[in-house]
Design a protein around this motif. Structure first.
Motif, PDB file in Angstrom:
ATOM      1  N   PHE A 279       0.846  -1.198   0.000  1.00  9.16           N
ATOM      2  CA  PHE A 279       0.000   0.000   0.000  1.00  9.16           C
ATOM      3  C   PHE A 279       0.877   1.242   0.000  1.00  9.16           C
ATOM      4  O   PHE A 279       2.049   1.209   0.403  1.00  9.16           O
ATOM      5  CB  PHE A 279      -0.917   0.033   1.234  1.00  9.16           C
ATOM      6  N   THR A 280       0.334   2.337  -0.475  1.00 10.10           N
ATOM      7  CA  THR A 280       0.954   3.659  -0.344  1.00 10.10           C
ATOM      8  C   THR A 280      -0.135   4.664   0.006  1.00 10.10           C
ATOM      9  O   THR A 280      -1.276   4.548  -0.446  1.00 10.10           O
ATOM     10  CB  THR A 280       1.648   4.113  -1.642  1.00 10.10           C
ATOM     11  N   ARG A 281       0.210   5.621   0.830  1.00 10.83           N
ATOM     12  CA  ARG A 281      -0.696   6.724   1.176  1.00 10.83           C
ATOM     13  C   ARG A 281       0.026   8.028   0.847  1.00 10.83           C
ATOM     14  O   ARG A 281       1.059   8.342   1.426  1.00 10.83           O
ATOM     15  CB  ARG A 281      -1.080   6.682   2.648  1.00 10.83           C
ATOM     16  N   HIS A 282      -0.531   8.777  -0.088  1.00  4.78           N
ATOM     17  CA  HIS A 282       0.089  10.005  -0.580  1.00  4.78           C
ATOM     18  C   HIS A 282      -0.662  11.206  -0.020  1.00  4.78           C
ATOM     19  O   HIS A 282      -1.883  11.299  -0.147  1.00  4.78           O
ATOM     20  CB  HIS A 282       0.057  10.051  -2.109  1.00  4.78           C
ATOM     21  N   TYR A 283       0.083  12.115   0.574  1.00  7.09           N
ATOM     22  CA  TYR A 283      -0.488  13.363   1.057  1.00  7.09           C
ATOM     23  C   TYR A 283      -0.287  14.415  -0.025  1.00  7.09           C
ATOM     24  O   TYR A 283       0.835  14.748  -0.373  1.00  7.09           O
ATOM     25  CB  TYR A 283       0.166  13.791   2.364  1.00  7.09           C
ATOM     26  N   SER A 284      -1.398  14.901  -0.569  1.00  7.15           N
ATOM     27  CA  SER A 284      -1.324  15.723  -1.765  1.00  7.15           C
ATOM     28  C   SER A 284      -0.720  17.089  -1.480  1.00  7.15           C
ATOM     29  O   SER A 284      -1.223  17.829  -0.644  1.00  7.15           O
ATOM     30  CB  SER A 284      -2.731  15.903  -2.351  1.00  7.15           C
ATOM     31  N   PHE A 360      -3.611  18.346 -24.948  1.00  5.09           N
ATOM     32  CA  PHE A 360      -3.522  19.131 -23.725  1.00  5.09           C
ATOM     33  C   PHE A 360      -4.427  18.578 -22.624  1.00  5.09           C
ATOM     34  O   PHE A 360      -4.067  18.628 -21.442  1.00  5.09           O
ATOM     35  CB  PHE A 360      -3.860  20.595 -24.010  1.00  5.09           C
ATOM     36  N   LEU A 361      -5.586  18.027 -22.987  1.00  4.87           N
ATOM     37  CA  LEU A 361      -6.426  17.398 -21.975  1.00  4.87           C
ATOM     38  C   LEU A 361      -5.718  16.183 -21.378  1.00  4.87           C
ATOM     39  O   LEU A 361      -5.746  15.965 -20.158  1.00  4.87           O
ATOM     40  CB  LEU A 361      -7.763  16.986 -22.584  1.00  4.87           C
ATOM     41  N   HIS A 362      -5.092  15.388 -22.236  1.00  3.48           N
ATOM     42  CA  HIS A 362      -4.350  14.217 -21.768  1.00  3.48           C
ATOM     43  C   HIS A 362      -3.210  14.643 -20.845  1.00  3.48           C
ATOM     44  O   HIS A 362      -3.022  14.060 -19.762  1.00  3.48           O
ATOM     45  CB  HIS A 362      -3.810  13.454 -22.977  1.00  3.48           C
ATOM     46  N   LYS A 363      -2.459  15.648 -21.257  1.00  3.11           N
ATOM     47  CA  LYS A 363      -1.343  16.121 -20.435  1.00  3.11           C
ATOM     48  C   LYS A 363      -1.829  16.679 -19.108  1.00  3.11           C
ATOM     49  O   LYS A 363      -1.197  16.480 -18.057  1.00  3.11           O
ATOM     50  CB  LYS A 363      -0.552  17.190 -21.197  1.00  3.11           C
ATOM     51  N   ALA A 364      -2.951  17.396 -19.119  1.00  2.00           N
ATOM     52  CA  ALA A 364      -3.476  17.974 -17.886  1.00  2.00           C
ATOM     53  C   ALA A 364      -3.870  16.891 -16.894  1.00  2.00           C
ATOM     54  O   ALA A 364      -3.577  16.987 -15.693  1.00  2.00           O
ATOM     55  CB  ALA A 364      -4.676  18.869 -18.202  1.00  2.00           C
ATOM     56  N   LEU A 365      -4.534  15.835 -17.370  1.00  2.00           N
ATOM     57  CA  LEU A 365      -4.943  14.763 -16.476  1.00  2.00           C
ATOM     58  C   LEU A 365      -3.741  13.950 -15.993  1.00  2.00           C
ATOM     59  O   LEU A 365      -3.711  13.511 -14.834  1.00  2.00           O
ATOM     60  CB  LEU A 365      -5.950  13.856 -17.183  1.00  2.00           C
ATOM     61  N   MET A 366      -2.754  13.732 -16.856  1.00  2.00           N
ATOM     62  CA  MET A 366      -1.541  13.044 -16.432  1.00  2.00           C
ATOM     63  C   MET A 366      -0.813  13.850 -15.363  1.00  2.00           C
ATOM     64  O   MET A 366      -0.310  13.296 -14.372  1.00  2.00           O
ATOM     65  CB  MET A 366      -0.626  12.809 -17.632  1.00  2.00           C
ATOM     66  N   HIS A 367      -0.769  15.172 -15.558  1.00  2.00           N
ATOM     67  CA  HIS A 367      -0.140  16.032 -14.560  1.00  2.00           C
ATOM     68  C   HIS A 367      -0.911  15.974 -13.248  1.00  2.00           C
ATOM     69  O   HIS A 367      -0.309  15.933 -12.163  1.00  2.00           O
ATOM     70  CB  HIS A 367      -0.082  17.465 -15.090  1.00  2.00           C
ATOM     71  N   GLN A 371       0.554  14.672  -9.630  1.00  2.00           N
ATOM     72  CA  GLN A 371       0.526  15.503  -8.434  1.00  2.00           C
ATOM     73  C   GLN A 371      -0.109  14.769  -7.259  1.00  2.00           C
ATOM     74  O   GLN A 371       0.360  14.865  -6.124  1.00  2.00           O
ATOM     75  CB  GLN A 371      -0.235  16.805  -8.714  1.00  2.00           C
ATOM     76  N   ILE A 372      -1.186  14.037  -7.522  1.00  2.00           N
ATOM     77  CA  ILE A 372      -1.910  13.372  -6.446  1.00  2.00           C
ATOM     78  C   ILE A 372      -1.178  12.129  -5.960  1.00  2.00           C
ATOM     79  O   ILE A 372      -1.088  11.868  -4.761  1.00  2.00           O
ATOM     80  CB  ILE A 372      -3.336  13.002  -6.918  1.00  2.00           C
ATOM     81  N   TYR A 373      -0.620  11.337  -6.892  1.00  2.00           N
ATOM     82  CA  TYR A 373       0.019  10.077  -6.534  1.00  2.00           C
ATOM     83  C   TYR A 373       1.541  10.166  -6.570  1.00  2.00           C
ATOM     84  O   TYR A 373       2.207   9.139  -6.683  1.00  2.00           O
ATOM     85  CB  TYR A 373      -0.459   8.964  -7.473  1.00  2.00           C
TER      86      TYR A 373
END
Length: 675
Positions: A279-284, A360-367, A371-373
């Protein structure tokens, strides 16, 4: 908690946009014919055997003559969208459940890969003259896949801090590695939370044949290839070698591979992770640093005393946004196989990153996903080598905070059994973060997706109320703990996991919910699992989620606001997205925001290197080390880009627009914008 567990990743590296998926039988045969005529891919090199497919795993369809698809009983299996179009007056969008069978091959071998350690890695961090290394390993085989867009098999080790001679001892057990052999490619990176991770080099090992007599490899010394590494890191390495702080320039990676025997599987062509569970827990940093929120139970003694003195104020829990990953033991049921749904033309372009807008939509979601994970020093990691067992079930309950706070989670389950989930949804006002697209890392195919929550049951030996048991649940009922304390009871049998298929992005088939239930019960023993169809059980589902939201209000949960809506796909509010597009409210500032972020990153780098030349350490964000530790000082709020010189209330009001002016009412937590 161990720092040596493996972290498999399923992100695929496509050099060109993958073609759209076709689900009809005729189109599938045409696609196979095209793949047969396509040239074979050279990686990995193919040993000379006559009965093997001529393509690489995850790249092209198999040759129909060398791998015959398994014949499934379609009379009992769920139907794909295109199969059901003939009986529906209105055609459904492409995507959703995919009935393509797994190509038939004899079972392979189960191998245990161990990434032991590395020596003499380059120093990627100039400040500490060290590195924060981790390894991403990927397996290449000749096994055919259902579609070439299926994600690759990967594993990520945990990060070792400030060490150029790290020791991981990370294990990864993979089933169905074919007798034709494999190639293991290891990419070593330096973790940098404030910037992109620098590659430190590659190492690889290739085995051309497997059988029961193959004894494996023990502590193999692999030389790290420098040509793909960071030029800056190897420049520092060369300088250190010149002044004799290092004996030589070459780095080495040490790997072992153990043959555990034949895999007992009906689908020999499908590789999957057997273990260990982790498991991993990421603090955003995106939400956690802006809001300064903490998880429940982590308030300081001073804050608790202040809350006790002022009993007239409404109690508001301080919350730190968390993203979680939980690796289950495979295999995932073969029937759980879903593709994104093309309910709008831009959706296909976004998943295949084709066209300017789709790119750009793909890049935005990948970014957003990165950031979150993203891993950093605050990330909690660990693994359960003996799972599935009660320990694994308790760790899962701990990640979701048991039944506290009335939380509702959005989740996706990858084809290799990795569940990603965050506490998001309409009640948090977060649009992009609540999207299964972001959680899946814009994957074309996943196993399942939806929402879930956990409730506490009064009786551990009775079935949950949804299955007819006389067993009150919390919420909405108040159930005292057996020992009379405030801590949740540490027994999975006292809890139920209520999970559904509420996902507008992938639209999982409700007929497969029993398969999902069986998989979860096998991996989380003791925990009661209840599945709900978001359509047939809509009334019950809404009632239970309303009870969860009411519990959130009673506990004073923090509410967040995400203002940008143009590039996301809703899990349960697709109609809202359609209305938004109809009104022309798509976000016009996405390109401007990306350019602004890139400019800020470049300016911070320049300021950082200038400070090094002047003998000062301003850090990656252009602020001093003392200022970074203070966090909030003199009425100034520090965010990821440096200090904000206005009062927190004014900053918050500007970030939220109209919502900010209405966010300070008594008993209500302010809304905070997340960029």
């Amino acid at each position: 908690m161990s720092a040596a567990g493996p972290v498999p990743s399923q992100a695929h590296e496509a050099s060109e946009p993958p073609p759209s998926h076709v689900t009809s039988d005729q189109d599938h045969q045409d696609h196979q014919a095209q793949a047969q005529a396509a040239p074979a891919i050279a990686e990995p090199s193919k040993p000379s055997t006559a009965a093997e497919p001529t393509v690489e795993s995850g790249r092209d369809h198999p040759n129909p003559d060398s791998a015959t698809p398994a014949k499934d009983d379609n009379s009992s299996s769920p139907k794909s969208n295109k199969q059901s179009d003939s009986s529906s007056s209105e055609p459904k969008p492409a995507g959703g459940y995919d009935a393509t069978p797994i190509p038939r091959m004899p079972p392979g071998y189960t191998l245990k890969f161990t990434i032991h350690r590395a020596e003499n890695l380059p120093m990627a961090d100039i400040n500490s003259l060290s590195s924060d290394p981790y390894v991403i390993s990927q397996i290449y085989t000749h096994n055919p896949t259902r579609h070439k867009e299926d994600p690759a098999m990967r594993m990520r080790t945990f990060t070792i801090r400030r060490n150029t001679d790290p020791e991981w001892n990370a294990e990864w057990i993979v089933a169905n590695v074919p007798a034709s052999g494999f190639k293991l490619k290891c990419r070593i990176y330096d973790e940098d939370p404030a910037d992109h991770d620098d590659r430190l080099g590659n190492a690889e090992i290739e085995v051309h044949h497997l059988d029961e007599a193959w004894k494996g490899i023990t502590n193999q010394d692999l030389k790290i290839k420098k040509r793909t590494g960071s030029k800056r890191a190897y420049l520092v390495q060369a300088l250190a070698t010149g002044v004799r702080k290092r004996k030589h320039m070459d780095g080495h990676l040490f790997v072992s591979i153990e043959n555990l025997g034949r895999t007992e599987s009906e689908h020999g062509s499908r590789l999957y992770t057997v273990g260990p569970m982790w498991f991993t827990r990421h603090y955003s940093p995106l939400l956690g640093r802006i809001t300064g929120r903490k998880t429940p139970g982590q308030n300081t003694a001073t804050e608790e005393a202040e809350e006790a003195d002022d009993s007239s104020k409404t109690k508001a829990q301080k919350y730190n946004f968390q993203a979680n990953q939980f690796q289950f033991a495979g295999p995932v049921p073969a029937e759980l196989y879903h593709r994104y749904v093309e309910f709008r033309p831009f959706v296909k372009r976004m998943f295949t990153h084709s066209g300017l807008r789709g790119f750009f939509l793909h890049k935005a979601l990948m970014h957003q996903h990165d950031q979150i994970y993203h891993f950093d020093r605050s990330t909690e990691t660990g693994y359960m080598p003996n799972g599935p067992n009660t320990e694994a079930a308790l760790k899962f309950l701990e990640l979701v905070h048991f039944d506290q706070g009335g939380r509702i989670f959005t989740y996706i389950l990858t084809l290799d059994g990795l569940m990603r989930f965050t506490e998001t949804g309409k009640q948090f006002g977060i649009d992009m973060l609540s999207k299964h697209t972001m959680h899946s890392e814009v994957a074309l195919y996943i196993a399942f997706s939806g929402e879930f929550f956990v409730r506490r049951l009064k009786h551990k030996h009775q079935p949950p109320p949804e299955e007819g048991g006389d067993n009150p649940a919390h919420p909405p009922n108040d159930i005292p703990e057996p020992d009379g304390g405030d801590e949740p009871v540490k027994d999975p049998a006292y809890y139920e996991l209520v999970i559904d298929n509420d996902s507008g992005t992938y639209r999982p088939n409700a007929d497969l919910l029993p398969k999902l239930k069986e998989f979860l019960q096998r991996n989380l023993p003791g925990l009661k699992v209840v599945t709900l169809d978001c359509q047939k059980d809509a009334e019950v589902q809404q009632k239970l989620k309303d009870e969860q939201r009411q519990k959130q209000k009673e506990d004073g949960m923090v509410m967040y606001r995400q203002t940008s809506r143009g590039s996301s796909i809703s899990s349960s509010d697709e109609s809202d997205l359609e209305d938004m597009i109809a009104r022309g409210r798509e976000d016009p500032s996405l390109l401007k925001t990306l350019k602004h972020n890139a400019s800020n990153k470049g300016n911070r780098k320049k300021a950082h290197y200038k400070s090094l030349a002047k003998g000062r350490d301003l850090g990656v964000n252009g602020e001093s080390a003392n200022r970074r530790k203070e966090g909030y000082e003199g009425g100034k709020v520090l965010n990821g880009n440096g200090p904000l010189t206005e009062e927190p209330e004014k900053v918050e009001e500007k970030m939220n627009g109209v919502d900010g002016a209405q966010s300070t009412q008594a008993g209500k937590a302010p809304a905070v914008a997340a960029t």
